[in-house]
Design an enzyme around this catalytic site. Sequence first.
Site, PDB file in Angstrom:
ATOM      1  N   LYS A  61       0.819  -1.219   0.000  1.00  0.00           N
ATOM      2  CA  LYS A  61       0.000   0.000   0.000  1.00  0.00           C
ATOM      3  C   LYS A  61       0.853   1.270   0.000  1.00  0.00           C
ATOM      4  CE  LYS A  61      -4.130  -2.166   1.770  1.00  0.00           C
ATOM      5  NZ  LYS A  61      -3.605  -3.568   1.697  1.00  0.00           N
TER       6      LYS A  61
HETATM    7  C1  LIG Z   1      -4.173  -4.631   0.898  1.00  0.00           C
HETATM    8  C2  LIG Z   1      -3.382  -5.874   0.753  1.00  0.00           C
HETATM    9  C3  LIG Z   1      -3.735  -6.881  -0.187  1.00  0.00           C
HETATM   10  C4  LIG Z   1      -4.969  -6.785  -1.046  1.00  0.00           C
HETATM   11  O1  LIG Z   1      -4.847  -5.819  -2.057  1.00  0.00           O
HETATM   12  P1  LIG Z   1      -6.150  -5.303  -2.822  1.00  0.00           P
HETATM   13  O2  LIG Z   1      -5.678  -4.178  -3.668  1.00  0.00           O
HETATM   14  O3  LIG Z   1      -7.077  -4.832  -1.734  1.00  0.00           O
HETATM   15  O4  LIG Z   1      -6.696  -6.429  -3.586  1.00  0.00           O
HETATM   16  C5  LIG Z   1      -2.917  -7.991  -0.292  1.00  0.00           C
HETATM   17  N1  LIG Z   1      -1.834  -8.146   0.484  1.00  0.00           N
HETATM   18  C6  LIG Z   1      -1.466  -7.212   1.404  1.00  0.00           C
HETATM   19  C7  LIG Z   1      -0.270  -7.460   2.246  1.00  0.00           C
HETATM   20  C8  LIG Z   1      -2.216  -6.038   1.564  1.00  0.00           C
HETATM   21  O5  LIG Z   1      -1.844  -5.134   2.489  1.00  0.00           O
END
Ligand SMILES: *Cc1c(COP(=O)(O)O)cnc(C)c1O
Length: 498
Positions: free
Chosen positions: A111
């Site tokens: 993120k």
């Molecule tokens: C947020 C997240 C995901 C999922 O990603 P999306 O864009 O919501 O599909 C997968 N792995 C981790 C470690 C995350 O923080």
Amino acid sequence: MRYYSTRNQTESITAAEAIKRGLSAEGGLFVPAERAAPFVMDNLPAGDYRKIATTIIKLFLSGYSSAQVEEAVNYAYTPDNFDHPDITPLQKLTEDLYVLELWHGPTCAFKDIALQILPQLLRTAVQITGEKSDLVILTATSGDTGKSALEGFRDVEGIKIIVYFPEKGVSEIQKLQMITQEGNNVGIAAVRGNFDDTQTGVKEIFNDRKLAEKLEQAGYRLSSANSINWGRLLPQIVYYFSAYQNLIDRKKLSAGETINFVVPTGNFGNILAGYYARQLGLPVNRLICASNRNNVLSDFIQSGVYNSRRSLHRTISPSMDILISSNLERLLFELTGHDSEKVTSWMKQLQETGEYVVDRETLRRLKELFWADYADDEETIQVIKDTYHRHKYLIDTHTAVGKAVLSKYRNREEDNCLNVVLSTASPYKFTGSVVRALFDHNRFKDSSELDLLKILSRETGTPVPASLVDLDKKPIKHNQVISRDSMRDHLLSSLNLT
Ligand SMILES: *Cc1c(COP(=O)(O)O)cnc(C)c1O
């Protein structure tokens, strides 16, 4: 390029307005109203992540000057914020299997890629739209998003960031990451209860008209850094291109050759960015969607039935413990050729009955590009173990779900394409599960999460990421625990309005 809502095509707005608003008034998500002209890969600058980012992001942000985009990119993707010069390095496991590490940012999860640049895009959106109020970013978090948003927004001029997390719903490391947060524009509090309580509290604040008026008079406007903001999706398109370019630079691919991307998926933001990359002309064969036991999405992609009426399982890949994947709405809008009526009716059915079924043509288009399956906790643990023993390479639980699903794909489909698994978190972010996967259950069962960081490092000879290393030595700055009912008061006092 202009933007409109997946539920209302009559009004179109600028990119800056879409990023500032986040969500459209009737609950739809903003998408580009027209397709970006297919992009010629030859125009992609070799090597440098920042140059690729500037090139791609500019395509979608008419209204922003080139200098504004470049400044945002150069501010976000620096050696201070990312501990690898490639920003998203690509690791080779075998000739046809690569791992794209998206976790070299300040909080060790993917993120960061979007949340490091979103504040800059938002700050510029405020300037472009002539907004006079300061923005207050309000976020409820179950772990990763909160810290990532705090790091991105700290000390950004004209913006304040307030984060609430459930007192008992985050890991020890995640909690320490938040309560030691630095910055002069941040507010953080733990809320009694679980994540739902925290999230409901935040929603109530967003829906409180009286509070909004009071804030407005004081020169503040509430906004969100949620993953449905176009400004969070857009920066994620970049690393699909950088990965491809990297394979070309390393002579593993010839121009135009198609590859597969495997994406551990929750809210469908990451994988959707891959869809937009392909729309721009990136040679993608398959986007492989990997779920954990909360397999609503993989069921949907296999059957066309989206059924969220099931109980949520707590898994060892908690960032994917989701039943409603908000960003899927954007894909449905694209697959139906921008049919807002159809999309609105499906979303209404979802809200009212917890289920909708797409038509055959939409399902056909979906399956043409996407492939999906899921892996449970046991399979996840096995893959972490296998990957370490076979390749001396550590992966976290989310990445392991992706790798497990890729194996299923290769067992079932004839396909010789090269595969890139997106790695969404550092193994050190989910240390407890990784240690339990690798070592005898009883060996470290009394160790704290912080001890486990050191143990994992010692046992595998890999370094603890710098941002986690001295977490227990940082001063605690935000130790307030509040009730759901006092979130408003906390917000007002954080803004010095009481
Ligand atoms: C947020 C997240 C995901 C999922 O990603 P999306 O864009 O919501 O599909 C997968 N792995 C981790 C470690 C995350 O923080």
